[in-house]
Each structure stands twice: as structure tokens, then as C-alpha cells.
Design an enzyme around this catalytic site. Structure first.
Site, PDB file in Angstrom:
ATOM      1  N   ASP A 237       0.852  -1.192   0.000  1.00 23.14           N
ATOM      2  CA  ASP A 237       0.000   0.000   0.000  1.00 23.14           C
ATOM      3  C   ASP A 237       0.890   1.245   0.000  1.00 23.14           C
ATOM      4  OD1 ASP A 237      -2.342  -1.509   0.167  1.00 23.14           O
ATOM      5  OD2 ASP A 237      -2.325  -1.483   2.363  1.00 23.14           O
TER       6      ASP A 237
ATOM      7  N   ASP B  12      -5.369   2.737   2.512  1.00 25.39           N
ATOM      8  CA  ASP B  12      -6.260   1.784   3.166  1.00 25.39           C
ATOM      9  C   ASP B  12      -6.358   2.129   4.642  1.00 25.39           C
ATOM     10  OD1 ASP B  12      -6.444   0.526   0.748  1.00 25.39           O
ATOM     11  OD2 ASP B  12      -5.567  -1.378   1.386  1.00 25.39           O
TER      12      ASP B  12
ATOM     13  N   ARG C 173     -12.944   1.045  -5.367  1.00 25.79           N
ATOM     14  CA  ARG C 173     -12.633   1.373  -3.970  1.00 25.79           C
ATOM     15  C   ARG C 173     -12.366   2.871  -3.797  1.00 25.79           C
ATOM     16  NH1 ARG C 173      -8.603  -3.646  -2.176  1.00 25.79           N
ATOM     17  NH2 ARG C 173      -9.998  -5.326  -2.857  1.00 25.79           N
TER      18      ARG C 173
END
Length: 533
Positions: free
Chosen positions: A347, A374, A427
Site C-alpha cells: 500500500d 487503506d 474502492r
């Protein structure tokens, strides 16, 4: 038209020469050099009424009047180039004033070219209609993006583009500000040029110099780009709420300020206990994949070209599924601003294990393996604002798993506002359990799969956003995850679906100013990303 740069000259008629090792320049002199360390290779302000020395490929090129004499490409139905100079030029700066007039479709551009090998192979700095500038390489007609940044682009307004090529280092400037930088060694020499891609545009004051090149007079911000609401200098949204023993988010305020220029110095600074402001200078290559950030830190990039590549940031304790309430040593009070993230293997930013009071603001991320940002495992009181997500796939996940309700229910309180979801796929965010999640005044364009998904009884407020070319702006449920709740209001849809909403969500407890959705596209695209604080 903006005022002429101070370095502009109307002298014409003197052919340049640079000795036996340098071929004579193809154009006549129209520019005074900027100092002893710089020399003019080529200059043209087109005031002689012709384009002598330029060769064109595609489009319709003429010298015309646009305030002064300019080189105009007037066709919107082709990829067009005008080239000049000699193939032996190596390290130099090519600068031009560029005025896009009309874009025939989305993601069209006007550009300056360097180290041109042919009409299909060169480096170029492209000013795109989707409010970005891209530093790119074209090889045999196939393009590769080397770096990108957000910048306000307004048809009918002048912008000064400068592309510097020195050894393997490439730098792109817009209106005197360094916005893109990359390293590439495909070509060491070549001609210069200007180009359009399905765009009509005027080009003026072309200057090729050795050394740093001329410094342009800054171009005024187009008056039709809204400047409200003011961008925050302190954390707002959920990150501003007094909770869990923390009153708002101040990061490293009160601690020492350190400037880091190497990966080792950066990793040492973010791991130190106590408050600290860590200033990142340049693009740092991290060993990857994720690197822990301790509490009370501000991590901020200097200028528009600083950031991290090869690794990401982990804001949180190690994973422990048995912990179901916030521990006393949870990571908290962290600010991450003005950083470019490239090539992360996991990430770019991961917030986990009940981390709280985190502000992620004015960053840009492009290529990486997994999420841009995230937030998961009970984390809360997070604001994600004014970021530019450029073409990422799994962009922002909120809540990692359907079986993690024990940690996540009643938490995952996150504000997403004034972010630019630029051709991202999914997302944006995808939410499990979080309540109240506030998604407002974001700009979505050309979304591949979906925008917002609310699942596992999450409560999401979607308001005042602009959706452009988005088939599925928001919906309930996703894959095997059960439906959540969405309250949608005051959104704008252009060539987009209507979205799926349902259920009720409580109001957020903090004050905020909602921009009318009709102003979101221009405002967010001009203000989101690095170089805007």
C-alpha cells in the site's frame, strides 16, 4: 493574454552558431541569454511572420496573430508536431508559452518536446485537458508516463512549459514551478518541438538554452477557476474531532523540524519517539514494502516534486486480531502531506490497528501494487483530503474483511473530501462497517468499475460530488459483502449513472462547507495533489 515575459525580444535575423562541434541553429535569434552559464541554441517568437526552420508532421500549422504573432495548430482531428533544431543537441532546456484553445475529447493535450529522434520517438511534457501535466516518453508511437502532477488547465489561457534534459535527468516545469521529474536514458540527444493531440493551440516564445533556461513571468490563475472553499491548513473533518484522548490532529507540531534527502535518514526520522516534523526533499527510494510511522509526526514534501517510491507508510501497530478496543499505545496524531507516491509494492499508505487522528492531505499517487490509502482494523478519526489518485486500481479500502466486525463496528470514521479520483478503477472508497463515513465534494472522472461501495451495514454520506463518465457512481453491497447504507444528496452526474442509495445515516458532528457540485470539477482538479499547499 498574459503579459509578455521580461526576457522577450523582437530582434530577428542573426543565425546562431556554436563552433565546430555544434551544427548551426535552424532558427534566428530572438532572445537574450539569461547569464554566463546559459547559452541560447534556438529562439523564435514568430514576429517575422513565418515558421522558417520548423518542419511539421500532421495537423494544420500556420503563423497567425493571437495577441502577437504565434505558431498555431488549428486541427482537432489529428496528432500533430512541429520540430526544429539539430539532432546533436544533448543537455538543454526547451521552453514555450502554450495556449490550448480547443480540446476534442477528454485527456487531450498540448506539449513541448525534447531529444526528438523522429515523429514517433521523443520525450515530452504534456499539458492535458484533465488538469494534469505529464512527463512522458514516446517510443515508436507507444507512450510511457514517467511522472505526473495536477495543474489547473484552462482552454484559452496561456501556460509556460519548460522541459529540461540533463544526462538521464528529466524535469518538467509549468509557469516556473517544478512539477514533474524522472530519470530515463533512452536518448542522450535530439531535436526539439511542440505538439498537440486532438487539440488546437498557439505556441509562442520558443527558447532552447543550455543551463537552467529562462525564468518566465508567472501566468495568472484563470479567473474562471473557483478558489473557494479555502484549502485547510489544519486538519478538518473527522480528524478534527476530540475523541479517544486526542483533541484534533496536530502531527509533529512542537517538535524539531528535520529535512531528509535520503531513504535512511527518512526511515530514522519517522521512527523516532515524540513529536517531529519530517520534511522530504526530492524523491526517495525506499527498500519496501511498508515502513512504520510513530505517533506525533508530520511528514511533508517540499515543493511539488518530492515523495517516496518503492515503498509505503504503515501508520499502526502490528496486526493482532484479539484486540477489540483501542489500546493505549495505538499510533495517533499523524499528518502526511504533499508527497508523491510511486511504485509501492503493497500500500502507499496503510492505517491500521486502532490508529486515530490521521490527516492525509494534498498527496499524489499513481502506480502501485495495492491500495493508495487503506484504513482498517478499528482505525478512526481520519481525514483524507485534496489528494490526486491518478489511474490507480484498488484505490481506497475502508475495512479489510467481512469477518472483522468486532474491531470495526462503530469505528472507521473517515472523511473523504476534495479528492480527485482520476480514472481510478474501484474502492473510491469501498466501505465495510464504518459509520458515519463522509464522502463529499470529490471529483470522479472516467471511473473503471465503481465509485463508492457501502457494505456490511456501513453508513456512508455521499454529497456534493461530481461524477463525470462514471457508469456506477455508488452502490450497496459489493462482491460477497452484504449491503450497507448510503444517503446521497446534491451530487452532479455527467454522462454517468444515477447511483444506488438506501437507508439512513446520522449527521456528522463537525462543521464543514459544502461546495456546489457544479463547481467541484474545476475546483478540485486545480487544487488537489502535490504542489498545492
Amino acid at each position: 493574454m498574459s503579459p509578455n515575459p521580461a526576457w522577450r525580444s523582437r530582434r530577428r535575423g542573426l543565425l546562431l552558431a556554436f563552433g565546430a562541434g555544434m551544427a548551426a541553429a535552424a532558427l534566428v535569434l530572438g532572445l537574450t541569454t539569461t547569464g554566463a552559464s546559459a547559452a541560447t541554441l534556438l529562439s523564435d517568437d514568430f514576429e517575422d511572420g513565418n515558421s522558417a526552420g520548423w518542419t511539421t508532421n500532421g495537423g494544420s500549422w500556420t503563423v497567425t496573430t493571437d495577441g502577437s504573432r504565434v505558431l498555431r495548430q488549428s486541427s482537432t482531428s489529428s496528432d500533430a508536431r512541429a520540430l526544429a533544431g539539430t539532432a546533436s543537441w544533448t543537455d538543454y532546456s526547451v521552453q514555450a508559452r502554450v495556449r490550448p484553445i480547443s480540446f476534442n475529447g477528454s485527456n487531450r493535450f498540448a506539449a513541448v518536446l525534447a531529444r526528438v529522434q523522429s515523429s514517433t520517438s521523443y520525450y515530452y511534457l504534456a499539458l492535458r485537458s484533465n488538469n494534469t501535466v505529464e512527463l512522458k516518453r514516446l517510443v515508436g508511437g507507444s507512450s510511457t508516463t514517467l511522472d505526473t502532477a495536477s495543474v489547473g488547465v484552462s482552454a484559452g489561457s496561456w501556460h509556460t512549459l519548460r522541459l529540461e534534459v540533463t544526462g538521464s535527468t528529466l524535469r518538467g516545469y509549468v509557469n516556473g514551478s517544478l512539477l514533474t521529474e524522472a530519470s530515463d536514458s533512452n536518448w542522450s540527444s535530439g531535436r526539439v518541438g511542440v505538439a498537440t493531440f486532438y487539440t488546437t493551440a498557439s505556441f509562442d516564445d520558443v527558447a532552447v538554452t543550455t543551463g537552467a533556461g529562462p525564468t518566465p513571468t508567472p501566468t495568472a490563475t484563470p479567473t474562471n477557476v473557483p478558489t473557494n472553499p479555502p484549502q485547510p491548513n489544519v486538519a478538518d473533518g473527522w480528524a478534527s474531532v476530540d475523541a479517544w484522548g486526542q483533541n484534533g490532529t496536530s502531527g509533529g507540531a512542537g517538535g524539531p523540524t528535520v529535512t531528509v534527502t535520503s531513504a535512511s535518514a527518512f526511515l530514522s526520522a519517522i521512527a523516532q519517539p515524540g513529536p517531529r516534523i519530517v520534511q522530504v526533499q526530492g524523491m526517495l527510494t525506499l527498500p519496501g514494502p511498508m515502513h512504520d510511522v510513530t505517533s506525533d509526526k508530520t511528514i511533508v514534501g517540499l515543493g511539488s516534486g518530492s515523495g517516496l517510491t518503492g515503498g509505503g507508510l504503515n501508520i499502526g501497530l502490528p496486526i493482532d486480531d484479539d484486540i477489540t478496543s483501542p489500546p493505549s499505545d495505538a499510533v495517533h496524531n499523524v499528518i502526511v502531506r504533499n508527497l508523491n507516491f510511486r511504485g509501492w509494492p503493497d500500500d502507499a499508505i496503510n492505517v491500521q490497528m486502532f490508529s486515530h487522528h490521521v490527516w492525509i492531505d494534498h498527496n499524489t499517487w499513481t502506480t502501485g501494487t495495492d491500495g493508495g490509502v487503506d484504513v482498517k482494523r478499528g482505525s478512526s478519526y481520519v481525514t483524507i483530503s485534496y489528494n490526486h489518485a491518478d489511474g490507480t486500481d484498488k484505490n481506497m479500502l475502508l475495512g479489510h474483511d467481512d469477518d472483522n466486525g468486532a474491531q470495526d463496528t462503530g469505528r472507521l470514521k473517515v472523511s473523504y473530501h476534495h479528492n480527485w479520483f482520476d480514472a481510478t478503477n474501484q474502492r473510491n472508497p469501498r466501505v465495510r462497517f464504518g459509520d458515519q463515513v463522509h464522502v463529499y465534494n470529490n471529483y470522479y472522472n472516467d471511473t473503471g468499475n465503481y465509485g463508492v461501495a457501502s457494505t456490511e451495514n456501513a453508513g456512508v454520506i455521499v454529497e456534493g460530488n461530481a461524477f463525470v463518465n462514471v457508469d456506477d457512481p455508488f452502490h450497496l453491497g459489493e462482491a460477497s459483502s452484504g449491503p450497507g447504507r448510503i444517503v446521497a444528496r446534491n451530487n452532479c452526474f455527467t454522462n454517468s449513472g444515477a447511483g444506488e442509495a438506501g437507508g439512513s445515516v446520522s449527521a456528522v458532528p463537525y462543521p464543514y462547507t459544502l461546495l456546489p457540485c457544479a463547481q467541484v470539477q474545476s475546483t478540485v482538479s486545480a487544487q488537489a495533489g502535490t504542489g498545492r499547499i
